[in-house]
Design a protein around this motif. Structure first.
Motif, mmCIF file in Angstrom:
data_model
loop_
_atom_site.group_PDB
_atom_site.id
_atom_site.type_symbol
_atom_site.label_atom_id
_atom_site.label_comp_id
_atom_site.label_asym_id
_atom_site.label_seq_id
_atom_site.Cartn_x
_atom_site.Cartn_y
_atom_site.Cartn_z
ATOM 1 N N ASP A 146 0.845 -1.196 0.000
ATOM 2 C CA ASP A 146 0.000 0.000 0.000
ATOM 3 C C ASP A 146 0.880 1.246 0.000
ATOM 4 O OD1 ASP A 146 -2.068 -1.737 0.130
ATOM 5 O OD2 ASP A 146 -2.708 -1.231 2.162
ATOM 6 N N THR A 147 0.746 2.063 -1.031
ATOM 7 C CA THR A 147 1.595 3.245 -1.186
ATOM 8 C C THR A 147 0.762 4.518 -1.033
ATOM 9 O OG1 THR A 147 3.061 2.057 -2.686
ATOM 10 C CG2 THR A 147 3.175 4.457 -2.729
ATOM 11 N N PHE A 148 1.248 5.415 -0.168
ATOM 12 C CA PHE A 148 0.576 6.687 0.083
ATOM 13 C C PHE A 148 1.531 7.820 -0.258
ATOM 14 C CE2 PHE A 148 -1.932 3.785 2.439
ATOM 15 C CZ PHE A 148 -3.181 4.350 2.639
ATOM 16 N N LEU A 149 1.057 8.753 -1.072
ATOM 17 C CA LEU A 149 1.796 9.988 -1.330
ATOM 18 C C LEU A 149 1.198 11.080 -0.476
ATOM 19 C CD1 LEU A 149 2.221 9.797 -5.183
ATOM 20 C CD2 LEU A 149 4.049 9.766 -3.505
ATOM 21 N N VAL A 150 2.053 11.770 0.287
ATOM 22 C CA VAL A 150 1.552 12.750 1.250
ATOM 23 C C VAL A 150 2.387 14.022 1.181
ATOM 24 C CG1 VAL A 150 0.765 10.920 2.806
ATOM 25 C CG2 VAL A 150 3.021 11.962 3.157
#
Length: 924
Positions: free
Chosen positions: A759-763
C-alpha cells in the motif's frame, strides 16, 4: 477653513463632556445611535461626520474646562496655544473606533503652560479608551519636522483648528504653506508613492484579496487619501470637490470616487461597531453579515456575499485606477519633455504618437479614434507589438467614453480581424487584455466579461475574482512559452495561439448564472467565435475547450488513468492531438491562476502523465499505452538497478546487510503477481525497494519504506506486509497519517494473490518546507507499524495525537456534503466520489465506514483545498468483484453520506447545520 466656525458649531452647553464618566456615557449612547442609524440607512458620510463632531465636542469642552480651572496668570500663556486635529481626524473621517490624532500647537510664549495643558487634555481621551496619536509642537517645530519627516508633513497638511487662539493656527498655516507645502512637490509625490507601494507589499498587491484591509489594501481608503495628498501638494486643493472643480478630475471619476468612498466609510463603520474596536480587515464572517445588512440576498447561482464583494471589488478597482491616473497626470513634466513637445514625433497611422516611450493619442485625433472601434483596437495592438506603455490619460478618456458606447458598434469584420491578431501575439496578450479590461474595451468585444467583473467566488480555493483569474490564466499560459520542458515545447509548437488564448480568457466567463458555468461558457464561446468569423472547426475547438476545461484535471486528479477504460473514455472524448495539447495548456494555466502554490509539481506530473498516455490514443498509435507490460524487459531493468544499488552500498535498495541478489526468474515471478496499474505507475527504483522488502518479509514483521520525491515535493510511504497482520489496513494507515499532520494526496492499494499487501501513500508534510528530517519519517513509519501490529488501537492513537489547528484561512460557511457512486467508468472497480467539509479526521472516518461496509479500497485520490476535501475511491467487494447490485450501491452511498455528514457537523450548532447551501448532484 474658518477656524471660528468649529467653535460656533459646538454645543457649549455640553460642558459635562469634559468629565470622564459623562463623556463615556455620551460616547456609548452615540455609538448605539450610530448602529441604529446604520440600520435605518444613514450614509457613511453622515456617520464619520457625526462621530467627528462628537469628538470635537469632547475635546473643545475638555480644553475649555481645563483653561477655566487654571485661571490667574496662566491665561496669558494659554493665549499662545490652540488644539489642532491632524491626520484622519483633521480630514473629519473618524470611524467609531478610529485613532484620534491631535496636536497641541503653541507659540514660544506659550511654552510655560503647554505641557500641563496638553497632559490634562490628552489624558481625558485615554481615560475614555481612545487610541491617541498626540503631539505637542511649537510652530517652529512643525516646520522643521515637516521638512524632515514625510509622515509628519502629510499629517500637518490635513490640520484643522479645534479650539484655542485661532491666530496661532492661522500663523502656522501661513508659514506651513509658504515654507513646506509648495516646495519639493515632485519629491513628495515620489516618496508617497513609494510609501504606498510598501503598503501594497504588506497588505496586498491586488484589489482582489479574499479578506482585504479596507483602509490599506490596494484600492482601499488610503488610495483616496493619496490622491487628496497629491492634490494638496500640487494644486492646493484640499478636497475631492476642490480637485474636480479645478478640472483635474473628470466628473465621472469624481462621482465614482464619492460613491466608492461612501461605500467604504459605511463598511468601516459596521466593522468597528461589530468588533468594538478599530477593525479594518473585512473577514469572511463579516462579509456574510455585511451582505445581509446591505440588503443582498442569496440566489441559486450567486450568494449574497458574492454580490456584496463584487460591488466592493468594482469600487475599489475604480478607486485605485482613478488615483493612479490622477497622480500620473500630476507628476512634473521634465524640461526635455516640454522641449520635445515643440517638436513632436510624427504621427503613426495619422492617429497616434509615441511620447517618452508611451503610446498616446494627440488631442486633435482623440475623438476620431475613440469613435472608431477599429482605431481603438489598432491602438492597443500597436502598443502590444511594439512593447510600448500606454498613456494613462488616454485610458482615462477611453474608460469614460466607452461607458456610453453600444456593444454592437464593435461587431465589424475589421474589429474582429484586429482582435484575433491581438490574441495571437506577438507581445504580451495578457497585459494588453488587462488594459483593455481597465478601459472597458474588452467588454465590448466579449460582453459577458462585464458580468464577471469583480465577481467573487466565496471559497478558499479561488484567490481572485473571475475576471482577474481569467486574465491571470492568460498570463500563465503565455509564461509557459519561456519555460523548458514538455509544457514549454507544446506551447511553442502551437502555430495559431489566438484560439488557445481566447479559450483561456473565456473558460470561466459563464459563472454567476444559474446554469452550469461550463455550458453557459460554451454558448458564449460560440457567439464570440461567430462574431470573430471563426470557421466551423475553429469554433468547435473553442467551444470544446471552454465546455470541457475541467475534464483533464478531473480525470488526472480523481480517476485512475492507468485504468484502460478510464484512459480510453478520456481519449475518445478529447478526439484529436491538437485538442489534447490545447486542453493540457489550458488546464495548467487555469490551476496556476487560482492562487500562489496551487499548481504543485505533483499535480503537474499527474497532468503530464495523463497527456503522455493519451497522446498515443488520440494519435492512433496505441503501443506505448497498451495494458500489456513487457515483464521480461522490466525484470531485466529491475535486476540491473538492483545490482547497481547493491554495488554502491545503497541500503535503500537492500534492506538487510548481505542480502543476496535475487534471480531474474524470481523478479519476474513477483511482477506477475502485481496488477497492471502498479507496474505502469510505479518507478523502477521504487519497485526495487518494494521487492527488496518483500524478499525478506515475514508474516509478523511488516515493513514501512519511506522516501522524499524532491522534484514533486511529496513524501511516499509504502506499507508492505502479509494481509494477515491486520484488518482494515487502509483505514488504520489514514488514521496514523492524519494524526501525524500529513496531507494525503494519493493512495494505491495492492493486495496480491499470495496475500502480500503493498500500500503506497503519497503525502504532503506541512511541517516542513522541503524534505522532512530522517527522524520525522522514521517516527511516522514506526507509528504505522505499531498501529498495524495492534500495539495501540488507531482510535487511541488519533486521540493521543490530536493537533490544535489554526484559524482556517477561508470562509467559515458549511459546505455541502456530496457522495456519488459510479459503475460504468471502470471495468474493474466501483468508483465513489466524496465531497465534504475538510475537517481533521474526515478521511479516516470515511475509510472506517467503507471498511465496516465490507469494501476493499484499491485506489484512492484525495484533494484538499483547506475548506473542502474531494476523495475518490476505487473499490470492490472483499471478493474483488465490482458492486453491481443497485440496492447495495444505494445503501453504500447513503451510509457514506450520513457518516460524513455526522462527522462534519459533530459539535456544530443547529444554526450552522441550517446554513448548508443546497447544490446539485446525487445526494441523500
Amino acid at each position: 477653513m474658518n477656524p471660528s466656525r468649529v467653535e460656533q458649531s459646538v454645543d457649549v452647553s455640553a460642558s459635562g463632556l469634559s468629565t470622564t464618566a459623562t463623556a463615556q456615557a455620551v460616547l456609548e449612547e452615540r455609538r448605539q445611535g450610530i448602529v441604529q442609524r446604520l440600520r435605518d440607512g444613514v450614509s457613511g458620510a453622515e456617520i464619520v461626520a457625526g462621530f467627528t463632531d462628537l469628538i470635537d465636542e469632547v475635546l473643545v469642552c475638555r480644553y475649555r474646562n481645563v483653561v477655566s480651572r487654571r485661571g490667574g496668570g496662566a491665561a496669558g500663556g494659554v493665549q499662545h496655544c490652540c488644539l489642532v486635529a491632524v491626520g484622519g481626524y483633521g480630514r473629519r473621517e473618524l470611524a467609531p473606533y478610529s485613532d484620534i490624532d491631535v496636536m497641541m500647537l503653541y507659540r514660544t510664549s506659550g511654552e510655560s503652560v503647554v505641557e500641563d495643558l496638553s497632559t490634562q487634555v490628552f489624558t481625558h481621551l485615554w481615560d475614555l479608551g481612545f487610541q491617541v496619536g498626540h503631539s505637542v509642537r511649537s510652530i517652529a517645530d512643525c516646520m522643521v519636522y515637516a521638512e524632515e519627516n514625510l509622515q509628519i508633513k502629510t499629517s500637518l497638511m490635513e490640520s484643522r483648528f479645534l479650539v484655542g487662539n485661532p491666530s496661532v493656527f492661522q500663523e502656522f498655516q501661513q508659514r506651513f504653506a509658504k515654507r513646506v507645502l509648495g516646495r519639493r512637490v515632485e519629491e513628495f509625490i515620489r516618496e508617497k508613492l513609494e510609501e504606498r507601494q510598501q503598503d501594497y507589499e504588506k497588505f496586498g498587491k491586488t484589489v482582489f484579496l479574499l479578506e482585504p484591509n479596507i483602509k490599506k489594501t490596494k484600492g482601499g481608503l488610503r488610495d483616496v487619501h493619496l490622491l487628496q495628498w497629491v492634490g494638496m501638494a500640487r494644486y492646493r486643493a484640499t478636497t475631492l470637490k476642490d480637485i474636480a472643480n479645478l478640472g483635474m478630475l473628470a466628473y465621472q471619476e469624481y462621482m465614482v470616487l464619492l460613491e466608492a468612498r461612501e461605500y467604504l466609510w459605511k463598511v468601516r463603520a459596521y466593522l468597528h461597531l461589530q468588533a468594538g474596536r478599530a477593525q479594518e480587515i473585512l473577514l469572511f464572517d463579516e462579509q456574510v453579515r455585511l451582505a445581509e445588512a446591505f440588503g443582498y440576498q442569496d440566489h441559486p447561482h450567486i450568494l449574497a456575499v458574492e454580490q456584496f464583494m463584487q460591488q466592493y471589488y468594482r469600487l475599489t478597482t475604480e478607486i485605485h485606477n482613478c488615483a493612479m491616473r490622477f497622480i500620473g497626470n500630476a507628476r512634473a513634466v521634465s524640461f526635455w519633455t516640454r522641449l520635445k513637445s515643440y517638436w513632436p514625433s510624427p504621427l503613426i497611422d495619422g492617429l497616434f504618437r509615441v511620447c517618452d516611450g508611451r503610446l498616446s493619442i494627440p488631442g486633435e485625433t482623440l475623438i476620431p479614434v475613440l469613435e472608431n472601434p477599429e482605431h481603438v483596437l489598432r491602438f492597443f495592438h500597436l502598443a502590444q507589438t511594439q512593447g510600448l506603455e500606454i498613456d494613462g490619460r488616454v485610458l482615462e478618456e477611453m474608460y469614460c467614453h466607452m461607458q456610453d458606447v453600444p456593444d454592437r458598434t464593435f461587431v465589424t469584420p475589421g474589429v474582429s480581424r484586429r482582435f484575433r491578431a491581438l490574441l495571437a501575439g506577438p507581445g504580451s496578450v495578457s497585459g494588453t487584455l488587462t488594459l483593455m479590461h481597465q478601459a472597458l474595451v474588452l467588454e465590448k468585444l466579449v460582453p459577458a466579461f462585464n458580468r464577471v467583473r469583480g465577481l467573487m467566488q466565496f471559497n478558499q480555493y479561488h484567490k481572485y475574482t473571475v475576471d482577474e483569474h481569467s486574465l491571470l490564466a492568460v498570463r500563465e499560459v503565455e509564461c509557459l512559452g519561456t519555460q523548458p520542458g514538455v509544457l514549454g515545447e507544446l506551447y511553442r509548437e502551437i502555430p495559431r495561439k489566438d484560439i488557445l488564448h481566447l479559450a483561456v480568457l473565456l473558460h470561466d466567463v459563464g459563472k454567476g448564472l444559474p446554469e452550469d458555468h461550463a455550458e453557459v461558457g460554451q454558448t458564449i464561446a460560440r457567439d464570440v467565435a461567430s462574431r470573430l468569423e471563426f470557421d466551423a472547426q475553429e469554433s468547435a475547438t473553442l467551444q470544446f475547450l471552454v465546455r470541457e476545461h475541467l475534464l483533464m484535471a478531473r480525470t488526472a486528479f480523481r480517476r485512475d488513468h492507468h485504468d484502460e477504460k478510464v484512459l480510453l473514455t478520456f481519449a475518445r472524448h478529447v478526439g484529436t492531438p491538437e485538442r489534447l495539447k490545447h486542453l493540457l495548456l489550458l488546464t495548467v494555466a487555469d490551476i496556476a491562476a487560482v492562487g500562489p502554490g496551487t499548481l504543485t509539481k505533483w499535480k503537474e506530473s499527474l497532468l503530464l502523465d495523463l497527456y503522455a498516455r493519451s497522446i498515443q490514443r488520440v494519435s492512433g498509435h496505441h503501443g506505448q499505452v497498451s495494458s500489456t507490460i513487457d515483464l521480461d524487459h522490466l525484470a531485466d531493468e529491475i535486476l540491473t538497478r538492483w545490482t547497481s544499488h547493491a554495488q554502491q552500498g545503497d541500503g535503500g535498495a537492500a534492506a538487510s546487510p548481505g542480502q543476496a541478489l535475487p534471480s531474474r526468474a524470481w523478479i519476474k515471478g513477483q511482477l506477475e503477481t502485481f496488477p497492471v496499474r502498479y507496474l505502469a505507475g510505479t518507478a523502477t527504483d521504487q519497485m526495487v525497494v518494494h521487492l527488496s522488502a518483500i524478499q525478506s518479509l515475514t508474516p509478523d514483521s511488516p515493513v514501512v519504506e519511506s522516501t522524499f520525491h524532491a522534484e514533486l515535493q511529496v513524501c511516499e510511504y509504502t506499507f508492505i506486509a502479509f494481509d494477515s497482520v491486520a484488518s482494515g489496513i487502509f483505514m488504520k494507515i489514514t488514521g496514523v497519517l492524519i494524526a501525524k499532520g500529513l496531507r494525503i494526496l494519493d493512495a494505491q492499494i495492492v493486495t496480491r494473490p499470495d496475500g502480500i499487501v503493498v500500500d503506497t501513500f503519497l503525502v504532503k508534510d506541512p511541517d516542513f518546507e522541503g524534505p522532512p528530517t530522517p527522524a520525522r519519517m522514521r517516527k511516522v513509519g514506526d507509528a504505522l507499524v505499531s498501529v498495524l501490529k495492534g500495539d495501540i488501537p488507531v482510535e487511541d492513537f488519533l486521540a493521543q495525537n490530536q493537533r490544535v489547528l489554526s484559524r482556517r484561512e477561508g470562509p467559515l460557511q458549511p459546505l455541502r456534503t456530496e457522495v456519488n457512486l459510479y459503475n460504468e467508468m471502470s471495468d474493474q472497480f466501483t468508483i465513489i466520489d466524496v465531497f465534504a467539509d475538510n475537517r481533521q479526521g474526515i478521511l479516516h472516518r470515511i475509510a472506517k465506514t467503507m471498511y465496516e461496509l465490507g469494501l476493499s479500497i484499491h485506489v484512492a485520490k484525495i484533494s484538499t483545498q483547506l475548506d473542502q476535501m474531494v476523495a475518490v475511491f476505487h473499490v470492490t467487494e472483499q471478493s474483488g468483484r465490482k458492486i453491481k447490485d443497485s440496492r447495495t450501491c444505494d445503501a453504500i452511498q447513503c451510509t457514506v453520506y450520513e457518516e460524513a455528514e455526522r462527522f462534519v457537523h459533530a459539535g456544530k450548532s443547529d444554526g450552522a447545520l441550517s446554513g448548508i447551501r443546497p447544490g446539485t448532484g446525487k445526494v441523500y
